[in-house]
Design a protein around this motif. Structure first.
Motif, PDB file in Angstrom:
ATOM      1  N   ILE B  20      47.082 -95.947  -1.384  1.00 15.93           N
ATOM      2  CA  ILE B  20      46.413 -94.492  -0.734  1.00 15.93           C
ATOM      3  C   ILE B  20      45.346 -94.984  -0.204  1.00 15.93           C
ATOM      4  O   ILE B  20      44.241 -95.419  -0.417  1.00 15.93           O
ATOM      5  CB  ILE B  20      45.939 -93.502  -1.811  1.00 15.93           C
ATOM      6  CG1 ILE B  20      47.171 -93.339  -2.760  1.00 15.93           C
ATOM      7  CG2 ILE B  20      45.449 -92.372  -1.341  1.00 15.93           C
ATOM      8  CD1 ILE B  20      46.910 -92.429  -3.833  1.00 15.93           C
ATOM      9  N   ALA B  22      42.284 -93.588   1.068  1.00 18.27           N
ATOM     10  CA  ALA B  22      41.684 -92.359   0.872  1.00 18.27           C
ATOM     11  C   ALA B  22      40.619 -92.062   1.943  1.00 18.27           C
ATOM     12  O   ALA B  22      40.488 -90.904   2.252  1.00 18.27           O
ATOM     13  CB  ALA B  22      40.871 -92.478  -0.550  1.00 18.27           C
ATOM     14  N   PRO B  41      40.358 -80.390   3.134  1.00 18.81           N
ATOM     15  CA  PRO B  41      41.133 -79.848   2.085  1.00 18.81           C
ATOM     16  C   PRO B  41      40.833 -80.982   0.989  1.00 18.81           C
ATOM     17  O   PRO B  41      40.562 -82.064   1.026  1.00 18.81           O
ATOM     18  CB  PRO B  41      42.425 -79.876   2.688  1.00 18.81           C
ATOM     19  CG  PRO B  41      42.544 -80.753   3.731  1.00 18.81           C
ATOM     20  CD  PRO B  41      41.114 -80.801   4.333  1.00 18.81           C
ATOM     21  N   GLY B  43      41.591 -83.657  -1.761  1.00 17.60           N
ATOM     22  CA  GLY B  43      42.237 -84.845  -1.481  1.00 17.60           C
ATOM     23  C   GLY B  43      42.178 -85.475   0.047  1.00 17.60           C
ATOM     24  O   GLY B  43      42.644 -86.564   0.272  1.00 17.60           O
ATOM     25  N   ALA B  44      41.179 -85.049   0.687  1.00 13.70           N
ATOM     26  CA  ALA B  44      40.969 -85.310   2.066  1.00 13.70           C
ATOM     27  C   ALA B  44      40.057 -86.723   2.083  1.00 13.70           C
ATOM     28  O   ALA B  44      40.272 -87.641   3.127  1.00 13.70           O
ATOM     29  CB  ALA B  44      40.259 -84.480   2.920  1.00 13.70           C
TER      30      ALA B  44
HETATM   31  N1  LIG Z   1      39.541 -93.704  -8.316  1.00 19.64           N
HETATM   32  C1  LIG Z   1      40.821 -93.235  -7.741  1.00 19.64           C
HETATM   33  N2  LIG Z   1      41.899 -94.099  -7.704  1.00 19.64           N
HETATM   34  C2  LIG Z   1      42.721 -93.743  -7.283  1.00 19.64           C
HETATM   35  N3  LIG Z   1      43.040 -92.762  -6.372  1.00 19.64           N
HETATM   36  C3  LIG Z   1      41.965 -91.998  -6.001  1.00 19.64           C
HETATM   37  C4  LIG Z   1      40.983 -92.314  -6.713  1.00 19.64           C
HETATM   38  N4  LIG Z   1      39.769 -91.420  -6.297  1.00 19.64           N
HETATM   39  C5  LIG Z   1      40.347 -90.913  -5.361  1.00 19.64           C
HETATM   40  N5  LIG Z   1      41.741 -91.097  -4.996  1.00 19.64           N
HETATM   41  C6  LIG Z   1      42.686 -90.679  -4.033  1.00 19.64           C
HETATM   42  O1  LIG Z   1      42.036 -90.927  -2.802  1.00 19.64           O
HETATM   43  C7  LIG Z   1      42.288 -89.425  -2.067  1.00 19.64           C
HETATM   44  C8  LIG Z   1      41.071 -88.925  -1.953  1.00 19.64           C
HETATM   45  O2  LIG Z   1      40.525 -88.407  -2.955  1.00 19.64           O
HETATM   46  P1  LIG Z   1      39.061 -87.532  -2.937  1.00 19.64           P
HETATM   47  O3  LIG Z   1      37.969 -88.630  -2.269  1.00 19.64           O
HETATM   48  O4  LIG Z   1      38.518 -87.337  -3.994  1.00 19.64           O
HETATM   49  O5  LIG Z   1      39.147 -86.225  -2.151  1.00 19.64           O
HETATM   50  P2  LIG Z   1      38.175 -84.842  -1.842  1.00 19.64           P
HETATM   51  O6  LIG Z   1      37.084 -85.191  -2.545  1.00 19.64           O
HETATM   52  O7  LIG Z   1      38.305 -84.768  -0.575  1.00 19.64           O
HETATM   53  O8  LIG Z   1      39.118 -83.821  -2.670  1.00 19.64           O
HETATM   54  C9  LIG Z   1      42.975 -88.568  -3.076  1.00 19.64           C
HETATM   55  O9  LIG Z   1      44.427 -89.040  -2.632  1.00 19.64           O
HETATM   56  C10 LIG Z   1      42.937 -89.235  -4.400  1.00 19.64           C
HETATM   57  O10 LIG Z   1      44.216 -89.100  -5.188  1.00 19.64           O
END
Ligand SMILES: Nc1ncnc2c1ncn2[C@@H]1O[C@H](COP(=O)(O)OP(=O)(O)O)[C@@H](O)[C@H]1O
Ligand SMILES: [Mg+2]
Lengths: 536, 316
Positions: B20, B22, B41, B43-44
């Protein structure tokens, strides 16, 4: 608060009574009121206390950081001015004081019992000191275990597992001492010191090393993954191993006397302590944000000296092998003094020296092979825990396969698991033979390193796997374009140390695109490479 | 260090978790003293970006500079100047609000008389006076947010990083929170806040970045984004005193940039392409030809619409 004060008042009152009485009679209180039943009561109580500490405390200790993680307070703490060292130290002392508080709750009761006789007050205080040390050790290892586990629930389970065997041993020992022998641990320790001072100090230093090492490891895990910032912790880890190596060196001669069980248990314990953190460091993968590049820029000479201690790529492997090498002198020890002892059977003693050296070398080669495998797995992208456990398991499976082949074809000197004539260079056999008087005989399955023309198949196996996995790991790193041992360039090159002079560029969207931006940022990174080269 | 007035500079920032991405090559600046909205949104990649800015997460590529200092090389000095509020405010059981603030003051190495005065200041600012003896666990979400905000202010940082500060607040608490943030801007602080609901905080934002699937799809002041979204066109609704009949279109069409969208009785709507200042030509032309204007409204392209169109991939 009120309860605490009441407790303290009671303790103080009983303590002063005790001292007054002791002064008046000028003899120990137990001389006055000694009865068998109260003595037993005190020991039963001490045992129950040990039980409570060993059962409850690991749970308490194991969740200390993971609970903060799951509650998101950990992130908050880490943006404050607290250094990882302070955070871990704070956690450690918080746990320690909780444990001491548990002890204090029981203190008034016990102090009253000493009034009735049984155990002398000063012995009881010493015994409490031993319990405090136990609590400190559990706290230190628990903080590490908690720092390792990311998820709260996993930590709740993993920590008690972590502690399962040490605690079982501790309970066994406490039960034996308190209930069967009706002695204090302190008095047992004093006897131990009198009869075998070296083994005593070795044991104490094992506790000390594993406790301090756990705290250092926890700091290492809490520090940002930035090689320069983790440098002090790594050097600390190295020095702790150096300390352990010196103890091996000093203690090795007394192993000769083959006191039996305990010596080998201690050795196996050491090997275990060696293994776990090193495997994790080796398998930590080359995620080296800001490797030596930053250090090289700030301190070009120091960076060359310290390069082995910074994490990343093959440096992880080299760091671990360097630590293993610290232990080689112990294998080389010449113990002339012991051999001149007229009471010692010369044949047995000489065999013992050879055995000892062989044991060291085979364990060291085995460790190196395992490190290389863990490192290779790390380069392939496995996490450090996964790499460590995969390496361990793979090695065991390999030995078992070799065992089957050996049984099928009956090849002599083949590295295999075999109780009668096995190789001691696998953890399997190390654990199996430790605590056995017959350890020497197991090693006899192989020719000694010091026999002319001797070929040790286990060593060939271990060296071959070491080379194989090192080469494979290098290959994977080259294919994946990961840092190998690069000092300046290539190493985490995509991380920016200096702010590019360009305005932010938005791509694709058509908003705020500056067509010259892309070129500018490239020339920006070029100039950065040039500065590094200049300093190199 | 930084030539511009930017307090926060994000360059080529990428963070991956396994496969991913991120955060994917994100670039933006935040000017000093503004309220900046980081909107996208779920997961952004907002939290991930915020964690990098707050020195909690090491990026894979690129870098972040706060006050011209790199988060990787100078995290300690950045932390001295940054207040961070995580997306979920965890609390320690059994602490009162006052103890909580004291604890965090000490983690910032603020002791003694200074500590008392600093706590008194932030308590007054965040209006926590009545709650000081309450157990932290018994606080409502809004109260907790305020308490956590108070914590971020203890060491008087210039930059506040607030991750979804308004999510889960009731309308009243949200309005109070907005006022508090406006007050902080008045005190000269830069506030960087994220939200997955545009309308939640955008009314108080001076600038916004809109992020989707790890990429910043729009960045700038709210006006800029609106202008860009309408591709330089601005719509106006005009009401005349009396029905112009058919005379209007031939008259105004001679102006370059004018396009009539619809006409209905006394009302008509047109789009103006180009500099908004020059739309006064329309009013002049109307008045010289005897049309009396009774009302003009510039049609604001609703930010929510912009957000929807940006994040449904229309722009990409
Ligand atoms: N520690 C982690 N391990 C694996 N995937 C992560 C982790 N933190 C975030 N993600 C992934 O990264 C993406 C962005 O997450 P995040 O930054 O929390 O989004 P938001 O805060 O905008 O909702 C998501 O798809 C999430 O599943
Ligand atoms: Mg988030």
């Amino acid at each position: 608060m009120v309860i605490q004060i009441i407790y303290l008042v009671i303790v103080g009152f009983v303590l002063s009574l005790n001292i007054l009485d002791w002064k008046a009679t000028n003899s120990r209180p137990d001389a006055l009121w000694s009865t068998v039943s109260t003595t037993e009561l005190v020991y039963v109580y001490l045992f129950m206390q040990t039980l409570a500490l060993c059962v409850i405390f690991p749970f308490l200790a194991g969740s200390t950081i993971s609970r903060e993680r799951s509650e998101k307070t950990w992130a908050l703490l880490r943006t404050t001015s607290m250094t990882p060292g302070e955070l871990i130290r704070g956690k450690f002392f918080a746990l320690l004081s909780q444990g001491v508080f548990i002890l204090l709750i029981s203190a008034p009761l016990l102090v009253m019992m000493t009034l009735l006789g049984g155990v002398a007050l000063e012995n009881l205080l010493l015994e409490y000191l031993v319990h405090v040390v136990v609590i400190a050790w559990i706290s230190a290892v628990g903080v590490l275990s908690s720092a390792i586990t990311k998820k709260g629930a996993a930590s709740y389970i993993s920590t008690p597992l972590f502690f399962f065997f040490p605690m079982l041993a501790a309970l066994n020992g406490a039960g034996f001492t308190y209930l069967s022998e009706k002695k204090t641990i302190t008095s047992q320790l004093i006897n131990f010191h009198a009869s075998e001072p070296k083994a005593f100090y070795l044991t104490i230093s094992v506790i000390f090393i594993s406790g301090l090492g756990s705290l250092l490891g926890a700091i290492h895990l809490t520090s940002p993954k930035n090689s320069v910032r983790s440098l002090p912790t790594r050097i600390g880890i190295f020095m702790l191993y150096g300390y352990a190596a010196i103890w091996f060196f000093v203690y090795a001669p007394s192993l000769l006397n083959m006191g039996g069980d305990r010596d080998f248990l201690i050795l196996a314990f050491f090997a275990g302590i060696l293994l776990v953190p090193l495997l994790r460091i080796a398998g930590a993968g080359p995620e080296v944000p800001l490797g030596i590049r930053q250090l090289g820029r700030d301190k070009p000479i120091a960076s060359r000296l310290l390069v082995l201690f910074t994490p990343g790529g093959i440096r992880n492997l080299l760091f671990c092998v360097l630590i293993i090498l610290l232990f080689i002198p112990a294998g080389m020890v010449e113990v002339g003094g012991t051999l001149n002892d007229p009471n010692i059977d010369l044949v047995t003693a000489t065999a013992g020296v050879d055995f000892l050296r062989d044991l060291y070398f085979s364990v060291l080669f085995w460790l190196a092979s395992l490190m290389a495998l863990a490192w290779f797995l790390g380069q392939c992208g496995c996490g450090s825990i996964l790499s460590a456990s995969l390496a361990f398991t793979t090695h065991l499976v390999a030995v078992l396969v070799l065992t089957v082949l050996k049984m099928r074809w009956g090849i002599q000197g083949w590295p295999a698991y075999e109780p009668g004539l096995g190789m001691i260079s696998t953890p399997f056999n190390l654990i199996q033979t430790s605590g056995s008087y017959g350890a020497i005989n197991f090693q006899r399955g192989f020719p000694s390193y010091f026999e002319a023309g001797a070929v040790r198949v286990d060593t060939i196996f271990n060296i071959a796997t070491f080379v194989l996995f090192t080469v494979l790991g290098c290959g994977v790193s080259l294919v994946k374009k990961m840092p190998l041992i690069a000092v300046y360039s290539g190493d985490d090159g995509k991380l920016l140390l200096d702010l590019p002079d360009t305005a932010p560029v938005l791509d694709d969207s058509g908003i705020e695109i500056d067509p010259s931006g892309a070129d500018d940022s490239e020339s920006g990174s070029d100039s950065q490479v040039e500065t590094s080269k200049d300093e190199a | 260090m930084s030539l511009s007035g930017a307090i926060l500079q994000v360059r080529n920032l990428s963070v991956s978790f396994g496969k991913i991405k991120a955060v994917n090559n994100v670039n933006f600046d935040v000017e000093r003293g503004v309220i900046h909205g980081f909107i996208g949104p779920n997961g952004a990649g907002k939290t991930t970006t915020i964690r990098v800015i707050s020195t909690l997460q090491v990026p894979d590529e690129g870098g972040v500079w706060v006050n011209g200092q790199n988060v990787l090389t100078q995290p300690d000095s950045i932390r001295m100047n940054l207040g961070y509020m995580p997306d979920h405010v965890g609390v320690y059981a059994g602490l009162s609000v006052h103890e909580y603030l004291e604890f965090f003051a000490m983690t910032r190495r603020i002791y003694g008389a200074k500590k008392a005065s600093v706590i008194a200041d932030v308590v007054e600012l965040t209006d926590l006076g009545d709650l000081l003896d309450r157990e932290v666990e018994s606080l409502s979400k809004g109260m907790r947010q305020r308490m956590c905000l108070a914590q971020t202010l203890l060491h008087e940082p210039d930059l506040l990083i607030l991750d979804e500060p308004a999510s889960g607040l009731d309308p009243r608490a949200r309005i109070e929170f907005r006022d508090l943030i406006l007050e902080l801007r008045r005190l000269g602080k830069t506030v960087f806040l994220s939200s997955h609901i545009l309308s939640e905080l955008s009314p108080i934002c001076d600038s916004v970045s809109i992020i989707e699937k790890g990429r910043v799809v729009a960045h700038g002041s709210i006006d800029e984004i609106q202008t860009l979204m309408s591709q330089g066109k601005t719509s106006f609704d005009v009401t005349l005193l009396k029905d112009p009949g058919n005379e209007l279109e031939p008259l105004l069409s001679q102006l370059p940039g004018f396009m009539l969208v619809m006409i209905q009785g006394k009302k008509f709507r047109f789009e103006w392409t180009g500099d908004v200042e020059e739309v006064s030509k329309v009013w002049e032309l109307l008045s010289t030809n005897g049309f009396v204007i009774s009302g003009i409204s510039k049609k604001e392209d609703n930010l929510e619409n912009i957000f929807m169109s940006l994040t449904t991939g229309e722009v990409q």
